[in-house]
Scaffold this active site. Structure first.
Site, PDB file in Angstrom:
ATOM      1  N   GLU A 196       5.827  -2.100  -3.245  1.00  0.00           N
ATOM      2  CA  GLU A 196       6.220  -1.186  -4.297  1.00  0.00           C
ATOM      3  C   GLU A 196       6.603  -1.966  -5.551  1.00  0.00           C
ATOM      4  OE1 GLU A 196       7.655   2.602  -1.871  1.00  0.00           O
ATOM      5  OE2 GLU A 196       8.966   0.887  -1.634  1.00  0.00           O
TER       6      GLU A 196
ATOM      7  N   HIS B 263       1.431   0.826  -6.363  1.00  0.00           N
ATOM      8  CA  HIS B 263       1.674  -0.055  -5.217  1.00  0.00           C
ATOM      9  C   HIS B 263       0.429  -0.189  -4.356  1.00  0.00           C
ATOM     10  CE1 HIS B 263       2.935   3.761  -3.039  1.00  0.00           C
ATOM     11  NE2 HIS B 263       2.142   3.213  -2.146  1.00  0.00           N
TER      12      HIS B 263
ATOM     13  N   ASP C  95       2.394   4.862  -8.345  1.00  0.00           N
ATOM     14  CA  ASP C  95       3.177   3.875  -9.093  1.00  0.00           C
ATOM     15  C   ASP C  95       2.529   2.485  -9.026  1.00  0.00           C
ATOM     16  OD1 ASP C  95       3.600   3.227  -6.481  1.00  0.00           O
ATOM     17  OD2 ASP C  95       5.788   3.335  -6.539  1.00  0.00           O
TER      18      ASP C  95
ATOM     19  N   ASP D 166      -0.369  -1.867   6.901  1.00  0.00           N
ATOM     20  CA  ASP D 166       1.048  -1.557   7.068  1.00  0.00           C
ATOM     21  C   ASP D 166       1.318  -0.623   8.242  1.00  0.00           C
ATOM     22  OD1 ASP D 166      -0.213   0.555   5.841  1.00  0.00           O
ATOM     23  OD2 ASP D 166       0.874   0.395   3.954  1.00  0.00           O
TER      24      ASP D 166
END
Lengths: 437, 340
Positions: free
Chosen positions: B219, B214, B212, B149
């Site tokens: 996400e 991801h 979380d 990313d």
């Protein structure tokens, strides 16, 4: 001012460029020495970002130079120097060709002292001397083979206060009755627009009407106005809008309890970017005053040599213009048979070493006083006196001795090595006629 | 346990590796790639084969044309490596990557394709890789990298860009040629998955995981079949990232380009590193949770070769039974030369 023309034509690197990675060295970063390397483009003469070169130009370094753990710092900047290696910038007795030839020779030799950029300084002279010499002293072209670069001339005079003339002859001093117009008449309008980078004058001599605006008018021409050889009071200096002081403490009123004078004005408020030159030859200013000045306004201190043309020549006896002789002992000049100081011929690296000894600060912090600070004062931040990407690759490799003092081992100019210690030609002793004064 | 056509890998099991069996003949280049076939067809039902082959960028041969012969295969397997602390975990991961690159014997024509993350967990892995490179244990000359990313809207030279991160922590220290590096950008993201396929797919994708759950910037709620695309960052992520931008929320990029969950899963092997208590719930979901796009990391449960490397703190939400099971199959991990 030709400052824009001095920049490289492009900042990105091409596959045909010669890139050099200087490795295994200590770099001054945020006042600390950190091990690292520096990537320079020898074709464009600037420091390049290794990351941008890697991602955008996809270029590996063409060659790597191992600096053996020594210090790599920006090339030094001296904003006040009157001559070197027997050449006096104020010497108008030479023909144009002789003057240009002498200047070229000086630049090539002078670079070995680590000074890669400087302001050739003309002391108070008759108008014709300015007209004769200033056309030669404008910013040097981008060419590493020329050695040290002029960043534009510094005219110290003739608008000085006769009460603080120092060794400037009183009979040539003038009053700038007509403000900017007087400056144009004396220096020549063309010289003022293209050749001059800094003007030292006594602000109290300026007509009250022109005083507040003159610094900004000159700033628009990229010229720095500096107060010096002056009796200006604290409030006069504050009101003058002048943000640079020529050789602080010398040729000015000293701080008194009710009149702090120029030193008080420049040292009391470090938040305003006010700059000052200081001669750290150990003779002109007491070490405690230098330490005091630095502690008060560390980001304003520019070390200068104010050196005379004997700089770089061997110790010995030299004939002065008026028949007297001066004796050069290291960086100190005395009139023969007396102890009277006859100017300085100290090198900037000697000033730097003195300065570190007086203040107790390390090289990573002290180096700013001969690189980043004078560059910022001249409006050349990020162009000169910097190791950041895009800055000119004017560099010094320094060796640190056991006592903390540094010596110049290599000098790089526009990405090309132009001096290496040991490969140096011996300066020959001789008698030099100093025509001025 | 041996897998048969049409059987889904619903149970994880200790692998009886080095077993020989009849499998579909593969194209020669794949056999040459170490002789190990970790490709998708092994664990998918027959009806999925055409899709799987497409994903793996190979031609599908209908069963009637398949020529059967015996080649050794690796059995689909999930591993959990537990180390005492972050340092030990990253050291193991770096050792493992070096082992995989060297075992692959990459060459100019057959480079090792490596997927790379950024973040605090990988940072130490890179430091170890650099150390191993400097000791001469590994070379990146024939390694091709794909980063997962990058932010949109800040220059690549920005200190917080992932370009800067990768250059600072890995690329400037090793011998990887700049032309073999890929980081997603506005210019290349639409071709990013095709570009990966052109290199024959990613051999090993190194991943971090968010608290979380991801992976990359996928996400909660991201499609588990997503590919490389632009994602708008959630408010929580922007707030959390403000600490890297002098606390200035305005300066934080509002979107990023990220590889999809599918891009990660398509790699032949995924190595995930997680450390600290903050990641414990994500680790629990990854191992014990159900596959859900609300915890995108759970998609890796479907992967035939998935290695999770965690520290003790990150196992705190796991059942004792789960930890014991994986410790058992990994054998004695306290040996100085633990298995890779």
């Amino acid at each position: 001012m030709a400052a824009a023309a001095m920049r490289p034509s492009r900042t990105e690197s091409l596959p045909t460029d010669r890139l050099v990675r200087l490795t295994n060295c200590l770099l001054p970063v945020d006042g600390r020495l950190v091990p690292g390397s520096l990537l320079i483009n020898s074709t464009t003469g600037i420091i390049v970002s290794p990351q941008d070169t890697f991602y955008d130009s996809k270029l590996p370094a063409s060659s790597t130079v191992d600096l053996g753990g020594r210090l790599l710092v920006p090339g030094f900047i001296d904003v006040q120097i009157n001559g070197a290696y027997g050449f006096d910038f104020s010497d108008a007795s030479k023909s144009d060709e002789q003057y240009a030839k002498g200047l070229r020779e000086v630049n090539r030799q002078f670079v070995s002292t680590g000074v890669t950029g400087y302001l050739p300084t003309i002391t108070s002279q008759k108008d014709n001397v300015y007209h004769h010499t200033l056309p030669h002293l404008g910013p040097s072209p981008r060419d590493p083979s020329l050695g040290s670069s002029s960043l534009g001339a510094h005219v110290e005079g003739p608008f000085l206060n006769p009460d603080k003339n120092g060794i400037h002859p009183r009979h040539v001093l003038q009053t700038p009755k007509d403000g900017l117009h007087s400056l144009e008449t004396v220096y020549g309008k063309d010289n003022l627009d293209k050749k001059i980078k800094m003007i030292t004058l006594a602000p109290e001599l300026l007509p009250p009407a022109s005083l507040p605006s003159l610094p900004s008018v000159l700033a628009s021409k990229n010229i720095v106005l500096s107060a010096g050889h002056s009796t200006a009071t604290y409030s006069q200096l504050i009101a003058s809008n002048i943000n640079m002081i020529t050789h602080l403490y010398n040729a000015m009123n000293q701080p008194q309890q009710r009149e702090p004078g120029i030193p008080g004005a420049v040292l009391a408020d470090a938040t305003r970017s006010r700059y000052f030159g200081i001669i750290a030859d150990g003779v002109h200013v007491h070490p405690a005053n230098i330490k005091w000045a630095y502690k008060s306004n560390p980001s304003g201190l520019c070390l200068v040599t104010d050196a005379m043309s004997l700089l770089g020549l061997p110790d010995g006896e030299y004939v002065w213009g008026n028949g007297e002789s001066i004796v050069k002992t290291g960086g100190v000049l005395t009139l023969k048979g007396t102890t009277k100081i006859a100017g300085s011929c100290v090198t900037l690296v000697e000033c730097l070493n003195n300065f570190m000894r007086y203040t107790g600060i390390g090289i990573a912090e002290a180096i700013k006083c001969v690189t980043a600070t004078p560059a910022r004062m001249l409006g050349l931040e990020g162009v000169k006196g910097s190791l950041g990407a895009g800055a000119d690759a004017d560099l010094c490799v320094l060796d640190v001795r056991s006592d903390g003092a540094v010596s110049v081992e290599q000098v790089w100019k526009f990405g090309v090595k132009v001096f290496e210690k040991g490969a140096r030609k011996g300066a020959r002793p001789g008698v030099v006629e100093l025509s001025r004064l | 346990m041996l897998l048969r056509w049409g059987q889904l890998n619903s149970k994880r099991t200790a692998a009886t590796s080095n077993s020989s069996r009849l499998v579909e003949q593969t194209d020669p280049p794949l056999r040459e790639a170490g002789g190990w076939n970790h490709r998708a067809p092994l664990r998918l039902s027959r009806t999925d084969l055409p899709t799987a082959c497409k994903v793996a960028n190979r031609r599908y041969h209908p069963p009637s044309q398949v020529f059967l012969r015996a080649v050794p295969i690796a059995i689909a397997k999930m591993r959990l490596i537990i180390r005492e602390n972050k340092q030990q975990t990253s050291l193991w991961v770096a050792e493992y990557i070096v082992h995989r690159i060297n075992a692959f014997k990459p060459s100019k024509d057959r480079p090792f394709v490596l997927g790379l993350p950024t973040g605090s967990s990988p940072e130490l892995v890179y430091a170890n890789l650099v150390k191993f490179y400097k000791n001469g244990r590994v070379s990146f000359k024939h390694v091709v990298t794909f980063n997962m990313d990058e932010y949109v809207g800040i220059p690549t030279s920005h200190p917080q860009s992932y370009h800067s991160f990768m250059f600072k922590h890995l690329f400037q220290h090793v011998d990887i040629p700049p032309s073999q590096i890929h980081i997603p950008s506005l210019e290349n993201y639409q071709q990013y998955d095709d570009l990966i396929a052109k290199y024959g797919g990613i051999e090993l994708f190194l991943c971090g995981v968010g608290s979380d759950g991801h992976i990359a910037f996928n996400e909660p709620g991201s499609s588990l079949s997503s590919k490389t695309r632009i994602k708008t960052l959630t408010k929580e992520t922007i707030m959390a990232n403000a600490r890297f931008f002098d606390g200035n929320i305005e300066a934080v990029p509002k979107s990023a380009i990220t590889v999809g969950v599918k891009t990660v899963i398509d790699a032949r092997e995924v190595v995930l590193i997680a450390d600290g208590r903050g990641k414990a719930e994500a680790v629990r979901q990854a191992l014990e949770g159900s596959i859900s796009h609300m915890w995108t990391v759970t998609a890796l449960q479907m992967h035939p070769k998935f290695v999770m490397a965690v520290d003790e703190a990150a196992t705190e939400e796991l059942r004792v039974k789960t930890v014991k099971y994986f410790k058992e199959i990994e054998g004695d991990q306290d040996k100085p030369k633990a298995k890779l």
